[in-house]
Design a protein around this motif. Structure first.
Motif, PDB file in Angstrom:
ATOM      1  N   GLY A 138       0.884  -1.331   0.048  1.00  0.00           N
ATOM      2  CA  GLY A 138      -0.050  -0.110  -0.046  1.00  0.00           C
ATOM      3  C   GLY A 138       0.928   1.178  -0.130  1.00  0.00           C
ATOM      4  N   GLN A 139       2.089   1.197  -0.255  1.00  0.00           N
ATOM      5  CA  GLN A 139       3.080   2.436  -0.197  1.00  0.00           C
ATOM      6  C   GLN A 139       4.286   2.199  -1.214  1.00  0.00           C
ATOM      7  OE1 GLN A 139       5.026   1.905   3.825  1.00  0.00           O
ATOM      8  NE2 GLN A 139       3.207   2.886   4.860  1.00  0.00           N
ATOM      9  N   ALA A 140       4.469   3.408  -1.914  1.00  0.00           N
ATOM     10  CA  ALA A 140       5.570   3.376  -2.866  1.00  0.00           C
ATOM     11  C   ALA A 140       6.696   2.619  -2.425  1.00  0.00           C
ATOM     12  CB  ALA A 140       5.540   4.640  -3.337  1.00  0.00           C
ATOM     13  N   CYS A 141       7.622   2.060  -3.104  1.00  0.00           N
ATOM     14  CA  CYS A 141       8.770   1.874  -2.958  1.00  0.00           C
ATOM     15  C   CYS A 141      10.082   1.985  -4.181  1.00  0.00           C
ATOM     16  CB  CYS A 141       8.814   0.331  -2.528  1.00  0.00           C
ATOM     17  SG  CYS A 141       8.377  -0.884  -3.650  1.00  0.00           S
ATOM     18  N   GLY A 142      11.208   1.847  -4.021  1.00  0.00           N
ATOM     19  CA  GLY A 142      12.007   2.127  -4.838  1.00  0.00           C
ATOM     20  C   GLY A 142      12.876   1.014  -5.392  1.00  0.00           C
ATOM     21  N   LEU A 143      12.843   0.731  -6.670  1.00  0.00           N
ATOM     22  CA  LEU A 143      13.911  -0.250  -7.319  1.00  0.00           C
ATOM     23  C   LEU A 143      15.170   0.259  -8.020  1.00  0.00           C
ATOM     24  CD1 LEU A 143      11.137  -2.156  -9.231  1.00  0.00           C
ATOM     25  CD2 LEU A 143      12.387  -2.901  -7.297  1.00  0.00           C
ATOM     26  N   SER A 144      16.029  -0.351  -8.198  1.00  0.00           N
ATOM     27  CA  SER A 144      17.342  -0.046  -8.990  1.00  0.00           C
ATOM     28  C   SER A 144      16.835   0.203 -10.463  1.00  0.00           C
ATOM     29  CB  SER A 144      18.302  -1.118  -8.906  1.00  0.00           C
ATOM     30  OG  SER A 144      17.709  -2.170  -9.364  1.00  0.00           O
ATOM     31  N   TYR A 145      17.621   0.920 -11.334  1.00  0.00           N
ATOM     32  CA  TYR A 145      17.394   1.495 -12.385  1.00  0.00           C
ATOM     33  C   TYR A 145      16.705   0.229 -13.537  1.00  0.00           C
ATOM     34  CZ  TYR A 145      19.408   6.101 -11.738  1.00  0.00           C
ATOM     35  OH  TYR A 145      19.684   7.222 -11.387  1.00  0.00           O
ATOM     36  N   TYR A 146      17.132  -1.095 -13.280  1.00  0.00           N
ATOM     37  CA  TYR A 146      16.880  -2.248 -14.020  1.00  0.00           C
ATOM     38  C   TYR A 146      17.357  -3.364 -13.000  1.00  0.00           C
ATOM     39  CZ  TYR A 146      22.071  -1.971 -14.742  1.00  0.00           C
ATOM     40  OH  TYR A 146      23.553  -1.621 -14.478  1.00  0.00           O
ATOM     41  N   PRO A 147      16.363  -4.483 -13.374  1.00  0.00           N
ATOM     42  CA  PRO A 147      16.649  -5.796 -12.661  1.00  0.00           C
ATOM     43  C   PRO A 147      17.978  -6.288 -12.963  1.00  0.00           C
ATOM     44  CG  PRO A 147      15.325  -6.155 -14.567  1.00  0.00           C
ATOM     45  CD  PRO A 147      15.620  -4.656 -14.416  1.00  0.00           C
ATOM     46  N   ARG A 148      18.701  -7.026 -11.980  1.00  0.00           N
ATOM     47  CA  ARG A 148      19.810  -8.028 -12.267  1.00  0.00           C
ATOM     48  C   ARG A 148      19.361  -9.004 -12.871  1.00  0.00           C
ATOM     49  NH1 ARG A 148      24.100  -9.269  -7.620  1.00  0.00           N
ATOM     50  NH2 ARG A 148      24.863  -7.258  -8.268  1.00  0.00           N
ATOM     51  N   VAL A 149      19.932  -9.609 -14.250  1.00  0.00           N
ATOM     52  CA  VAL A 149      19.468 -10.497 -15.040  1.00  0.00           C
ATOM     53  C   VAL A 149      20.663 -10.961 -15.603  1.00  0.00           C
ATOM     54  CG1 VAL A 149      18.375 -10.998 -17.115  1.00  0.00           C
ATOM     55  CG2 VAL A 149      16.973  -9.416 -15.764  1.00  0.00           C
ATOM     56  N   TYR A 150      20.741 -12.501 -15.663  1.00  0.00           N
ATOM     57  CA  TYR A 150      21.754 -13.183 -16.205  1.00  0.00           C
ATOM     58  C   TYR A 150      21.160 -14.432 -16.756  1.00  0.00           C
ATOM     59  CZ  TYR A 150      22.195 -16.022 -12.189  1.00  0.00           C
ATOM     60  OH  TYR A 150      22.200 -17.037 -11.022  1.00  0.00           O
ATOM     61  N   LEU A 151      21.558 -14.920 -17.864  1.00  0.00           N
ATOM     62  CA  LEU A 151      20.934 -16.320 -18.580  1.00  0.00           C
ATOM     63  C   LEU A 151      21.871 -17.253 -18.357  1.00  0.00           C
ATOM     64  CD1 LEU A 151      20.552 -13.441 -21.185  1.00  0.00           C
ATOM     65  CD2 LEU A 151      18.585 -15.207 -20.949  1.00  0.00           C
ATOM     66  N   ASP A 152      21.451 -18.485 -18.176  1.00  0.00           N
ATOM     67  CA  ASP A 152      22.208 -19.703 -17.727  1.00  0.00           C
ATOM     68  C   ASP A 152      21.508 -20.875 -18.131  1.00  0.00           C
ATOM     69  OD1 ASP A 152      24.329 -21.220 -16.847  1.00  0.00           O
ATOM     70  OD2 ASP A 152      24.450 -20.263 -14.773  1.00  0.00           O
ATOM     71  N   SER A 153      22.205 -22.091 -17.916  1.00  0.00           N
ATOM     72  CA  SER A 153      21.704 -23.422 -17.986  1.00  0.00           C
ATOM     73  C   SER A 153      21.140 -23.598 -16.458  1.00  0.00           C
ATOM     74  CB  SER A 153      22.566 -24.561 -18.310  1.00  0.00           C
ATOM     75  OG  SER A 153      21.987 -25.727 -18.246  1.00  0.00           O
ATOM     76  N   ALA A 154      19.740 -24.518 -16.377  1.00  0.00           N
ATOM     77  CA  ALA A 154      19.206 -24.851 -15.227  1.00  0.00           C
ATOM     78  C   ALA A 154      20.026 -25.804 -14.513  1.00  0.00           C
ATOM     79  CB  ALA A 154      17.918 -25.381 -15.662  1.00  0.00           C
ATOM     80  N   LYS A 155      20.706 -26.383 -15.420  1.00  0.00           N
ATOM     81  CA  LYS A 155      21.850 -27.654 -14.932  1.00  0.00           C
ATOM     82  C   LYS A 155      23.130 -27.105 -14.481  1.00  0.00           C
ATOM     83  CE  LYS A 155      19.581 -30.969 -17.966  1.00  0.00           C
ATOM     84  NZ  LYS A 155      19.761 -32.174 -19.397  1.00  0.00           N
ATOM     85  N   SER A 156      23.408 -25.912 -14.785  1.00  0.00           N
ATOM     86  CA  SER A 156      24.544 -25.344 -14.289  1.00  0.00           C
ATOM     87  C   SER A 156      24.729 -25.037 -12.769  1.00  0.00           C
ATOM     88  CB  SER A 156      25.113 -24.082 -15.163  1.00  0.00           C
ATOM     89  OG  SER A 156      26.133 -23.740 -14.638  1.00  0.00           O
ATOM     90  N   ALA A 157      25.497 -25.581 -11.912  1.00  0.00           N
ATOM     91  CA  ALA A 157      25.767 -25.319 -10.643  1.00  0.00           C
ATOM     92  C   ALA A 157      26.610 -24.300 -10.111  1.00  0.00           C
ATOM     93  CB  ALA A 157      26.107 -26.517  -9.953  1.00  0.00           C
ATOM     94  N   ASP A 158      27.745 -23.816 -11.254  1.00  0.00           N
ATOM     95  CA  ASP A 158      28.775 -22.918 -11.099  1.00  0.00           C
ATOM     96  C   ASP A 158      28.440 -21.813 -11.658  1.00  0.00           C
ATOM     97  OD1 ASP A 158      29.105 -23.949 -13.540  1.00  0.00           O
ATOM     98  OD2 ASP A 158      31.276 -24.741 -12.914  1.00  0.00           O
ATOM     99  N   GLY A 159      27.618 -21.504 -12.685  1.00  0.00           N
ATOM    100  CA  GLY A 159      27.463 -20.262 -13.408  1.00  0.00           C
ATOM    101  C   GLY A 159      28.562 -20.051 -14.534  1.00  0.00           C
ATOM    102  N   THR A 160      29.134 -21.279 -14.975  1.00  0.00           N
ATOM    103  CA  THR A 160      30.204 -20.864 -15.891  1.00  0.00           C
ATOM    104  C   THR A 160      29.586 -20.804 -17.212  1.00  0.00           C
ATOM    105  OG1 THR A 160      30.231 -23.315 -16.393  1.00  0.00           O
ATOM    106  CG2 THR A 160      31.781 -22.370 -14.737  1.00  0.00           C
ATOM    107  N   ARG A 161      28.252 -20.790 -17.511  1.00  0.00           N
ATOM    108  CA  ARG A 161      27.771 -20.498 -18.699  1.00  0.00           C
ATOM    109  C   ARG A 161      26.829 -19.310 -18.752  1.00  0.00           C
ATOM    110  NH1 ARG A 161      25.400 -26.510 -21.018  1.00  0.00           N
ATOM    111  NH2 ARG A 161      27.581 -27.717 -20.924  1.00  0.00           N
ATOM    112  N   ALA A 162      26.805 -18.686 -17.634  1.00  0.00           N
ATOM    113  CA  ALA A 162      26.101 -17.387 -17.348  1.00  0.00           C
ATOM    114  C   ALA A 162      26.411 -16.429 -18.419  1.00  0.00           C
ATOM    115  CB  ALA A 162      26.381 -16.973 -16.189  1.00  0.00           C
ATOM    116  N   VAL A 163      25.246 -15.893 -18.989  1.00  0.00           N
ATOM    117  CA  VAL A 163      25.501 -14.696 -20.194  1.00  0.00           C
ATOM    118  C   VAL A 163      24.846 -13.223 -19.553  1.00  0.00           C
ATOM    119  CG1 VAL A 163      24.917 -13.887 -22.518  1.00  0.00           C
ATOM    120  CG2 VAL A 163      25.543 -16.356 -21.900  1.00  0.00           C
ATOM    121  N   LYS A 164      25.598 -12.454 -19.399  1.00  0.00           N
ATOM    122  CA  LYS A 164      25.023 -11.065 -19.035  1.00  0.00           C
ATOM    123  C   LYS A 164      24.588 -10.180 -20.049  1.00  0.00           C
ATOM    124  CE  LYS A 164      27.514 -11.343 -14.473  1.00  0.00           C
ATOM    125  NZ  LYS A 164      28.338 -10.729 -13.890  1.00  0.00           N
TER     126      LYS A 164
END
Length: 246
Positions: free
Chosen positions: A126-152
């Motif tokens: 019921g109150q306004a709130c602030g976000l950063s300029y954009y969300p933090r997003v990265y693309l990866d494989s659901a099977k990856s456990a170490d994030g070595t395939r992450a694409v920003k």
């Protein structure tokens, strides 16, 4: 010899009687013409006593003064507080970052644009709130456990510091990501099938990141992410200006 005195008296008497008769005729003609001569008339109005009216005791009717300002009620203002009417404003949002508990995050494919995804972040509070300029997003494989395939993705550059993006109560902020802006079918990142979203990396822990499947056959190559905007169309326009690699 008869005396002349009686004759003289008779003549004098005749003259006197004639003068009296003439005077009586002149007086009668004056009365007939309009009453006695002015020297012998007294006006009723002139003879009436002069009456002076007593001073009035009624109070004078007040009149408006050009130098007197009208009396007006002072305007009422609502204080900005956590429970009052100033809590759904941009100023309040800039001082109160959104909590992950008050948000709902959704990711959907954009109609007519198969390589684009719409990230919708809704403020359920019921109150306004602030976000950063954009969300933090990265693309990866659901099977990856170490994030070595992450694409920003790339994002728009030239941004200043806070305050960032305010989202009002029960409103939604939109950001759009294009997984493959060039439309290439070769050279794409292999095995990427998941989109990970953290609504506000400036104030939220990495553990609040949510994952969304991209679907079978998604192609990812040099993705671009735009800023939060109030409409999808504006979010798309912002995405197209992305030029800075995260």
């Amino acid at each position: 010899m008869k005396s002349a005195l009686p004759s003289a008296l008779s003549s004098s008497a005749v003259l006197l009687l004639g003068a009296l008769a003439l005077t009586a005729c002149q007086s009668g003609s004056t009365e007939a013409a309009g009453g006695p001569a002015p020297s012998h008339r007294t006006s009723a109005a002139a003879s009436a006593p002069t009456t002076v009216s007593p001073p009035t005791t009624e109070a004078p009717v007040p009149t408006a003064s050009a130098t007197t300002a009208p009396t007006t009620a002072a305007p009422q203002t609502k204080p900005m507080s956590g429970t009052g009417g100033g809590t759904d404003t941009d100023a309040y949002a800039w001082k109160h970052p959104c909590a992950i508990e008050q948000l709902t995050v959704r990711v959907t494919a954009r109609a007519g644009a198969p390589t684009q995804r719409v990230i919708a972040v809704r403020n359920n509070g019921g109150q306004a709130c602030g976000l950063s300029y954009y969300p933090r997003v990265y693309l990866d494989s659901a099977k990856s456990a170490d994030g070595t395939r992450a694409v920003k993705p790339r994002v728009p550059g030239g941004l200043g510091g806070p305050p960032a993006y305010p989202v009002h109560a029960r409103q939604t902020a939109y950001a759009v990501i294009d997984l493959d802006p060039s439309g290439a079918t070769t050279g794409t990142a292999p095995g990427v099938d998941e989109l990970n979203v953290l609504p506000d990396a400036d104030h939220m822990p990495a553990a609040a990141t949510e994952s969304f499947p991209l679907g079978k056959g998604a192609l990812v190559l040099r993705p671009k992410l735009g800023l939060y905007r109030t409409t999808v169309a504006d979010a798309v326009a912002s995405m197209k200006s992305a030029d800075t690699q995260l």
